[in-house]
Design an enzyme around this catalytic site. Structure first.
Site, short mmCIF file in Angstrom:
data_model
loop_
_atom_site.label_atom_id
_atom_site.label_comp_id
_atom_site.label_asym_id
_atom_site.label_seq_id
_atom_site.Cartn_x
_atom_site.Cartn_y
_atom_site.Cartn_z
N VAL A 11 131.90 40.41 9.42
CA VAL A 11 130.73 42.09 9.69
C VAL A 11 132.05 42.92 8.60
CG1 VAL A 11 130.20 43.87 10.17
CG2 VAL A 11 129.27 41.69 11.61
N ASP A 30 143.24 46.24 7.41
CA ASP A 30 143.29 44.84 8.69
C ASP A 30 144.41 44.56 8.89
OD1 ASP A 30 140.67 42.30 9.41
OD2 ASP A 30 143.17 42.14 10.04
N LYS A 35 145.23 38.01 4.95
CA LYS A 35 144.10 38.45 4.40
C LYS A 35 143.66 39.52 3.67
CE LYS A 35 140.77 37.36 7.67
NZ LYS A 35 140.06 37.94 8.89
N THR A 122 129.83 44.98 18.11
CA THR A 122 129.03 44.46 18.95
C THR A 122 130.29 45.33 20.48
OG1 THR A 122 127.79 42.67 17.72
CG2 THR A 122 127.46 42.79 20.36
N PHE A 158 123.13 43.40 12.37
CA PHE A 158 122.43 42.56 12.55
C PHE A 158 122.74 41.80 11.17
CE2 PHE A 158 121.03 46.37 14.51
CZ PHE A 158 120.38 46.32 15.24
N LYS A 225 121.52 45.60 20.12
CA LYS A 225 122.03 45.45 19.47
C LYS A 225 121.86 43.64 20.99
CE LYS A 225 124.57 42.43 17.12
NZ LYS A 225 124.16 41.70 16.01
N CYS A 281 127.81 35.44 17.94
CA CYS A 281 127.67 36.36 18.42
C CYS A 281 126.72 35.68 19.26
CB CYS A 281 126.50 36.53 17.44
SG CYS A 281 127.72 37.83 16.18
N LYS A 341 125.70 27.73 11.32
CA LYS A 341 124.51 27.46 10.78
C LYS A 341 125.38 27.02 9.23
CE LYS A 341 122.82 31.51 9.41
NZ LYS A 341 122.91 33.05 9.25
N ARG A 348 133.33 29.97 14.64
CA ARG A 348 133.31 29.74 16.31
C ARG A 348 131.72 29.44 16.68
NH1 ARG A 348 135.00 36.22 15.32
NH2 ARG A 348 132.72 35.18 13.16
N1 LIG Z 1 129.83 37.78 12.63
C1 LIG Z 1 128.81 37.86 12.33
O1 LIG Z 1 127.75 37.11 11.75
C2 LIG Z 1 128.69 39.62 13.52
C3 LIG Z 1 127.29 40.16 13.30
C4 LIG Z 1 126.91 41.06 13.74
C5 LIG Z 1 127.70 41.68 14.50
N2 LIG Z 1 129.22 40.95 14.64
C6 LIG Z 1 129.80 41.65 15.44
O2 LIG Z 1 131.07 42.60 14.63
C7 LIG Z 1 132.31 42.50 15.34
C8 LIG Z 1 133.34 41.63 14.29
O3 LIG Z 1 132.33 40.67 14.07
P1 LIG Z 1 133.50 39.36 12.83
O4 LIG Z 1 133.02 38.12 12.94
O5 LIG Z 1 133.26 40.31 11.80
O6 LIG Z 1 135.32 39.30 13.62
P2 LIG Z 1 136.24 38.65 12.67
O7 LIG Z 1 137.10 37.76 14.11
O8 LIG Z 1 135.44 37.49 11.62
O9 LIG Z 1 137.07 40.30 11.98
C9 LIG Z 1 137.45 40.90 13.06
C10 LIG Z 1 138.56 41.49 11.72
O10 LIG Z 1 139.43 42.36 13.12
C11 LIG Z 1 140.61 42.34 12.35
N3 LIG Z 1 141.42 42.99 13.69
C12 LIG Z 1 141.74 43.05 14.57
N4 LIG Z 1 142.17 43.78 15.46
C13 LIG Z 1 142.42 45.07 14.83
C14 LIG Z 1 143.31 46.16 14.58
N5 LIG Z 1 144.24 46.65 15.16
N6 LIG Z 1 143.19 47.05 13.46
C15 LIG Z 1 143.14 46.06 12.05
N7 LIG Z 1 142.35 44.76 12.05
C16 LIG Z 1 141.82 43.99 13.54
C17 LIG Z 1 141.06 40.69 12.34
O11 LIG Z 1 142.12 40.22 11.72
C18 LIG Z 1 139.64 40.34 11.85
O12 LIG Z 1 140.03 40.57 10.05
C19 LIG Z 1 132.18 42.28 16.33
O13 LIG Z 1 132.26 42.76 17.37
C20 LIG Z 1 131.21 40.89 16.58
O14 LIG Z 1 130.05 40.41 17.85
C21 LIG Z 1 129.39 40.11 13.55
#
Ligand SMILES: NC(=O)c1ccc[n+]([C@@H]2O[C@H](COP(=O)([O-])OP(=O)(O)OC[C@H]3O[C@@H](n4cnc5c(N)ncnc54)[C@H](O)[C@@H]3O)[C@@H](O)[C@H]2O)c1
Length: 454
Positions: A11, A30, A35, A122, A158, A225, A281, A341, A348
């Site tokens: 995201v 990050d 990364k 989320t 979303f 959400k 999600c 997908k 995950r």
């Molecule tokens: N993946 C999806 O399709 C999707 C869609 C909608 C909403 N979301 C929501 O968005 C949020 C993020 O999801 P994601 O899939 O991108 O997660 P992800 O695990 O891919 O990414 C999270 C990132 O945060 C970094 N991180 C963790 N702790 C940190 C810190 N203290 N400082 C800096 N960086 C830090 C991690 O290294 C990682 O790169 C979640 O709450 C998820 O539910 C995800």
């Protein structure tokens, strides 16, 4: 505007890159040093169509930078996005420890000047006020006497992995939750090019004049959400339940889905029966909503049933394999597709991995081919599965194939050649994705979900 996005995962990275593309000055933060090293070189750590090119273009244009230093991020951004993960804990609640660490970090490093802190992650309902409290606590930890000026906005995401860029530039809606007029004005300015379809090359034909912006209070935005994901998961569990009945009475769930989906009150989408929902999600968000309801004394019976139908759905494929092959101990099963997908590398809660686990426990040997995972482009190596380099190697010596991810490539495989490599050409289509007649003409025994009774 100057924007910092803390958390550059699926995201955060897409959000940051897209905001840079519409002209904002974006700093991605990050705490994963590998990364950030990749991103600085213009290499995307995730597989998401179109993301690599946009990343490189915006790095070159000087609108996008990356750092591991949260202090730099907080100093840079007028708008600070929190986009870290919120995975599920064992009891179903969300693990909000990453959000907590970031919120405290923002407080510890906040410099003078108004900021908008945006919850993009989320997060459980009520997190907006909690994040505000953590930021203030962070400020106090630092011992600063400077007054801080910020508001918190909930801006849930979303996007769908695989079409994340399109979903960011052409969203169905943008949800903004806040009680601050000023913060809401800033967010409207930030998103203006997207709202007014002014992103070059991304004006969807037939789209309404502007993207609807839904402005709510903080709690309602957070709830939107969860409600959206819970509804979509319900729709899938519903059609899977219908499919299981179809299997028994000899009806065709795909015809049912078309027959009901043409009703505009129901709609065609999310009515494909299969092995159930998974991914990063739906499972955690539905579990978190059930958990929140429990916390507040409400038994979310419908959502619990949605989860239980989904868990049972994993077994449908195993049952079909058992009915066809009888004993699975010592058999070799080939899985087509591992990611939850198509068009992503995200494993995950992927249904394919849970299926592989079931099959391993029943003594079967499991092999898999996946267009992305087989190229080694994955963050976590799945266990209990031998990854094959191509569909031909997958099929050699297999007693059955199970299609678990609807990668477009799988429509175009040479199934006659593949059938000849198998010990027993059976294909269970866990996504009702392939054409049964083509598969049968190629020499396969084809079984769909709610489609061909055994
Ligand atoms: N993946 C999806 O399709 C999707 C869609 C909608 C909403 N979301 C929501 O968005 C949020 C993020 O999801 P994601 O899939 O991108 O997660 P992800 O695990 O891919 O990414 C999270 C990132 O945060 C970094 N991180 C963790 N702790 C940190 C810190 N203290 N400082 C800096 N960086 C830090 C991690 O290294 C990682 O790169 C979640 O709450 C998820 O539910 C995800």
């Amino acid at each position: 505007m100057r924007v910092s996005v803390i958390g550059t995962g699926y995201v955060g990275l897409v959000t940051g890159v897209c905001l840079a593309h519409i002209g904002h000055q974006v700093l991605g933060v990050d705490n994963n040093t590998q990364k950030i090293a990749l991103l600085k070189q213009g290499l995307s750590p995730i597989f998401e169509p179109g993301l690599g090119e946009l990343l490189q273009d915006n790095l070159k244009a000087g609108r996008l930078e990356f750092t591991t230093d949260v202090a730099l991020g907080v100093a840079h951004g007028e708008i600070l996005f929190i986009a870290v993960g919120t995975p599920a804990l064992s009891g179903g609640a969300s693990d909000t420890s990453y959000v907590e660490a970031v919120a405290r970090g923002i407080g510890e490093h906040l410099t003078p000047g108004y900021r908008v802190v945006v919850n993009k992650s989320t997060v459980p309902i009520g997190s907006g006020d909690w994040v505000r409290m953590l930021i203030l606590e962070g400020c106090r930890t630092r011992g600063s006497s400077q007054s801080v000026d910020f508001d918190v906005v909930s801006n849930p995401e979303f996007l769908r992995e695989g079409v994340a860029i399109q979903d960011t530039f052409c969203p169905d809606r943008i949800v903004l939750g806040s009680s601050s007029e000023r913060a809401l004005r800033w967010m409207q300015t930030l998103y203006a090019p997207i709202v007014h379809h002014q992103v070059p090359g991304w004006a969807p034909p037939g789209a309404p004049e502007s993207v609807p912006v839904v402005v709510t209070d903080l709690n309602s935005a957070e709830m939107i959400k969860y409600a959206a994901n819970a509804f979509l998961a319900t729709k899938i569990s519903f059609i899977n339940e219908i499919a299981n009945i179809c299997d028994r009475v000899g009806a065709d769930v795909q015809q049912i889905a078309r027959g009901i989906g043409l009703d505009s009150r129901i709609g065609q989408k999310f009515l494909r029966a299969g092995i159930g929902w998974g991914g990063s999600c739906f499972p955690k968000d539905v579990a978190a909503l059930i958990h929140t309801a429990d916390d507040y004394g409400y038994n979310a019976q419908l959502l619990k049933a949605v989860v239980s139908v989904n868990q049972r759905q994993r077994w449908v494929v195993v049952e079909k394999l058992q009915q066809t092959l009888k004993i699975l101990n010592g058999k070799t099963i080939g899985i087509l597709g591992l990611t939850f997908k198509p068009d992503t590398d995200d494993l995950r809660d992927a249904p394919a991995l849970l299926l592989a686990d079931h099959l391993n426990r029943l003594g079967a040997r499991v092999k898999a081919y996946d267009p992305v995972i087989s190229q080694g482009r994955t963050q976590a190596e799945p266990s209990g599965v031998v990854i094959e380099a191509n569909p031909e190697d997958l099929c050699k010596g297999c007693d059955a194939l199970v299609l678990t991810t609807e990668w477009e490539q799988f429509r175009h495989l040479d199934y006659s050649a593949l059938a000849s490599l198998m010990d027993n050409p059976v294909l269970i289509d866990g996504r009702n994705f392939l054409d049964p007649k083509t598969l049968e003409a190629a020499g396969f025994r084809y079984l769909g979900i709610g489609y061909h009774s055994l």
